[in-house]
Design a protein around this motif. Structure first.
Motif, PDB file in Angstrom:
ATOM      1  N   VAL A 129       0.055  -1.133   0.284  1.00  0.00           N
ATOM      2  CA  VAL A 129      -0.039  -0.035   0.084  1.00  0.00           C
ATOM      3  C   VAL A 129       0.823   1.442   0.127  1.00  0.00           C
ATOM      4  O   VAL A 129       1.873   1.451   0.786  1.00  0.00           O
ATOM      5  CB  VAL A 129      -1.291   0.408   1.545  1.00  0.00           C
ATOM      6  CG1 VAL A 129      -1.668   1.376   1.236  1.00  0.00           C
ATOM      7  CG2 VAL A 129      -1.398  -1.321   1.232  1.00  0.00           C
ATOM      8  N   VAL A 130       0.588   2.211  -0.863  1.00  0.00           N
ATOM      9  CA  VAL A 130       1.003   3.066  -0.735  1.00  0.00           C
ATOM     10  C   VAL A 130       0.346   4.552  -0.215  1.00  0.00           C
ATOM     11  O   VAL A 130      -0.702   4.747  -0.728  1.00  0.00           O
ATOM     12  CB  VAL A 130       1.146   4.694  -2.832  1.00  0.00           C
ATOM     13  CG1 VAL A 130       2.111   5.486  -2.711  1.00  0.00           C
ATOM     14  CG2 VAL A 130       2.279   2.598  -3.591  1.00  0.00           C
ATOM     15  N   ASP A 131       1.066   5.056   0.287  1.00  0.00           N
ATOM     16  CA  ASP A 131       0.275   5.920   1.454  1.00  0.00           C
ATOM     17  C   ASP A 131       0.975   7.325   1.588  1.00  0.00           C
ATOM     18  O   ASP A 131       1.876   7.409   2.104  1.00  0.00           O
ATOM     19  CB  ASP A 131       0.734   4.677   3.511  1.00  0.00           C
ATOM     20  CG  ASP A 131      -0.388   5.561   3.787  1.00  0.00           C
ATOM     21  OD1 ASP A 131      -1.573   5.811   3.796  1.00  0.00           O
ATOM     22  OD2 ASP A 131      -0.177   6.111   4.979  1.00  0.00           O
ATOM     23  N   THR A 132      -0.325   8.089   2.310  1.00  0.00           N
ATOM     24  CA  THR A 132       0.411   9.519   2.535  1.00  0.00           C
ATOM     25  C   THR A 132      -1.263  10.063   3.099  1.00  0.00           C
ATOM     26  O   THR A 132      -2.015   9.888   3.710  1.00  0.00           O
ATOM     27  CB  THR A 132      -0.360  10.121   0.838  1.00  0.00           C
ATOM     28  OG1 THR A 132      -1.384  10.295   0.590  1.00  0.00           O
ATOM     29  CG2 THR A 132       0.623   9.538   0.482  1.00  0.00           C
ATOM     30  N   THR A 133      -1.056  11.035   3.842  1.00  0.00           N
ATOM     31  CA  THR A 133      -1.786  11.662   4.381  1.00  0.00           C
ATOM     32  C   THR A 133      -2.770  12.457   3.338  1.00  0.00           C
ATOM     33  O   THR A 133      -2.544  12.248   2.927  1.00  0.00           O
ATOM     34  CB  THR A 133      -1.055  12.900   5.637  1.00  0.00           C
ATOM     35  OG1 THR A 133      -1.205  13.964   4.666  1.00  0.00           O
ATOM     36  CG2 THR A 133      -0.891  12.167   5.880  1.00  0.00           C
ATOM     37  N   PRO A 134      -4.369  11.913   4.099  1.00  0.00           N
ATOM     38  CA  PRO A 134      -5.286  13.005   3.218  1.00  0.00           C
ATOM     39  C   PRO A 134      -4.914  14.706   2.569  1.00  0.00           C
ATOM     40  O   PRO A 134      -5.105  14.297   2.060  1.00  0.00           O
ATOM     41  CB  PRO A 134      -6.271  13.259   3.771  1.00  0.00           C
ATOM     42  CG  PRO A 134      -6.272  11.884   5.055  1.00  0.00           C
ATOM     43  CD  PRO A 134      -4.893  11.924   4.922  1.00  0.00           C
ATOM     44  N   ALA A 135      -4.057  15.218   3.553  1.00  0.00           N
ATOM     45  CA  ALA A 135      -3.915  16.950   2.934  1.00  0.00           C
ATOM     46  C   ALA A 135      -3.125  16.325   1.704  1.00  0.00           C
ATOM     47  O   ALA A 135      -3.153  17.640   0.951  1.00  0.00           O
ATOM     48  CB  ALA A 135      -2.684  17.492   4.435  1.00  0.00           C
ATOM     49  N   THR A 136      -2.193  16.034   1.641  1.00  0.00           N
ATOM     50  CA  THR A 136      -0.782  15.687   0.442  1.00  0.00           C
ATOM     51  C   THR A 136      -1.757  15.018  -0.460  1.00  0.00           C
ATOM     52  O   THR A 136      -1.486  15.882  -1.453  1.00  0.00           O
ATOM     53  CB  THR A 136      -0.147  14.306   1.346  1.00  0.00           C
ATOM     54  OG1 THR A 136       0.832  14.781   1.760  1.00  0.00           O
ATOM     55  CG2 THR A 136       1.213  14.350  -0.289  1.00  0.00           C
ATOM     56  N   GLN A 137      -2.429  14.080  -0.168  1.00  0.00           N
ATOM     57  CA  GLN A 137      -3.616  13.475  -1.241  1.00  0.00           C
ATOM     58  C   GLN A 137      -4.307  15.528  -1.990  1.00  0.00           C
ATOM     59  O   GLN A 137      -4.230  15.067  -3.693  1.00  0.00           O
ATOM     60  CB  GLN A 137      -4.237  12.769  -1.396  1.00  0.00           C
ATOM     61  CG  GLN A 137      -3.837  11.001  -1.039  1.00  0.00           C
ATOM     62  CD  GLN A 137      -5.534  10.290  -0.469  1.00  0.00           C
ATOM     63  OE1 GLN A 137      -5.334   9.673   1.059  1.00  0.00           O
ATOM     64  NE2 GLN A 137      -5.543   9.490  -1.613  1.00  0.00           N
ATOM     65  N   LEU A 138      -5.201  15.392  -1.124  1.00  0.00           N
ATOM     66  CA  LEU A 138      -5.509  16.817  -2.189  1.00  0.00           C
ATOM     67  C   LEU A 138      -4.689  17.622  -2.273  1.00  0.00           C
ATOM     68  O   LEU A 138      -5.323  18.340  -3.634  1.00  0.00           O
ATOM     69  CB  LEU A 138      -6.570  17.227  -0.411  1.00  0.00           C
ATOM     70  CG  LEU A 138      -7.411  18.343  -0.790  1.00  0.00           C
ATOM     71  CD1 LEU A 138      -8.820  17.993  -1.389  1.00  0.00           C
ATOM     72  CD2 LEU A 138      -8.314  19.326   0.874  1.00  0.00           C
ATOM     73  N   ASP A 139      -3.957  18.130  -1.862  1.00  0.00           N
ATOM     74  CA  ASP A 139      -2.385  18.731  -2.497  1.00  0.00           C
ATOM     75  C   ASP A 139      -2.315  18.358  -3.817  1.00  0.00           C
ATOM     76  O   ASP A 139      -2.188  19.407  -4.394  1.00  0.00           O
ATOM     77  CB  ASP A 139      -1.883  18.952  -1.537  1.00  0.00           C
ATOM     78  CG  ASP A 139      -0.579  19.785  -1.886  1.00  0.00           C
ATOM     79  OD1 ASP A 139      -1.215  21.421  -2.565  1.00  0.00           O
ATOM     80  OD2 ASP A 139       0.690  19.201  -2.642  1.00  0.00           O
ATOM     81  N   ARG A 140      -2.257  17.294  -3.923  1.00  0.00           N
ATOM     82  CA  ARG A 140      -1.428  16.640  -5.222  1.00  0.00           C
ATOM     83  C   ARG A 140      -2.742  16.269  -5.942  1.00  0.00           C
ATOM     84  O   ARG A 140      -2.495  16.766  -7.856  1.00  0.00           O
ATOM     85  CB  ARG A 140      -1.493  15.461  -4.756  1.00  0.00           C
ATOM     86  CG  ARG A 140      -0.097  15.269  -4.365  1.00  0.00           C
ATOM     87  CD  ARG A 140       0.373  14.045  -4.304  1.00  0.00           C
ATOM     88  NE  ARG A 140       1.776  14.240  -3.763  1.00  0.00           N
ATOM     89  CZ  ARG A 140       2.381  12.744  -2.769  1.00  0.00           C
ATOM     90  NH1 ARG A 140       1.789  11.824  -3.070  1.00  0.00           N
ATOM     91  NH2 ARG A 140       3.292  12.656  -2.203  1.00  0.00           N
ATOM     92  N   LEU A 141      -4.215  16.586  -5.911  1.00  0.00           N
ATOM     93  CA  LEU A 141      -4.538  15.921  -7.177  1.00  0.00           C
ATOM     94  C   LEU A 141      -5.058  17.753  -7.272  1.00  0.00           C
ATOM     95  O   LEU A 141      -5.609  17.804  -8.544  1.00  0.00           O
ATOM     96  CB  LEU A 141      -6.234  15.076  -6.065  1.00  0.00           C
ATOM     97  CG  LEU A 141      -6.402  14.376  -6.333  1.00  0.00           C
ATOM     98  CD1 LEU A 141      -7.165  13.039  -5.284  1.00  0.00           C
ATOM     99  CD2 LEU A 141      -6.126  13.374  -6.636  1.00  0.00           C
TER     100      LEU A 141
END
Length: 202
Positions: A129-141
């Motif tokens: 599983v490649v894991d990041t914080t939701p904040a990082t996901q949101l920023d990238r998207l």
């Protein structure tokens, strides 16, 4: 052969990890890419989708209008289930063909976005599983993919939670890091995968 399931939330960086594994010699089977292939123009898959959803889901050149189909199925769980009942068996069959064609000592990485949601972990020898914080996901998207914050949050909410993904993981790759650090982590994981692939079975 070692069969590895690779997954992660949208924007977690799963594609980057799969690229790094391929650079090291992994055989990649990309479920998203196969899902596009099995509904290409002229395929039985596309014919079945048109039978289910009508000609409106085609573009003027006869290919699948993905955004239009997406707007139909993501608003209606029953229609999404119909689409999945068409596409998933075709993707599964093609994935098995590609896996069978790989060398006996290969590390075969199945890149499966909905691995957690569809309960597929038992199909693999190991799940990454490649894991990041939701904040990082949101920023990238928003920053890298150009999504609105509302769209990004909706896509994230439609997937398994971070905790659900971590529960099925044999290996977690934390991707809240610079690329150089991610490369180092993937290198360590690759060493473990190749060691396991070379172990005798049975």
């Amino acid at each position: 052969m070692l069969k590895v399931g690779l997954t992660g939330g949208i924007g977690a960086g799963k594609s980057e990890v799969s690229r790094l594994l391929v650079e090291r010699g992994a055989v990649l089977i990309d479920a998203d890419r196969i899902a596009r292939e099995v509904v290409a123009p002229g395929t039985p898959g596309l014919a079945a989708v048109v039978d289910a959803f009508g000609e409106d889901v085609l573009t003027s050149d006869g290919s699948l209008d993905r955004p239009r189909l997406g707007s139909v199925v993501f608003a209606d769980p029953e229609k999404l289930a119909v689409l999945n009942s068409i596409v998933h068996p075709l993707v599964g069959a093609r994935s098995r063909e590609l896996e069978t064609a790989a060398p006996e000592d290969a590390v075969v990485v199945h890149d499966v976005p909905l691995l957690t949601e569809n309960g597929l972990a038992p199909l693999y020898d190991l799940v990454i599983v490649v894991d990041t914080t939701p904040a990082t996901q949101l920023d990238r998207l928003v920053r890298l993919r150009g999504m609105t914050e509302e769209d990004a949050r909706a896509r994230m909410a439609a997937q398994a939670t971070r905790e659900q993904r971590r529960q099925i993981a044999d290996v977690v790759i934390d991707n809240d890091v610079p690329l150089a650090e991610l490369e180092r982590r993937v290198k360590d994981v690759w060493a473990e995968l190749t060691r396991r692939a070379q172990q005798p079975t049975g």
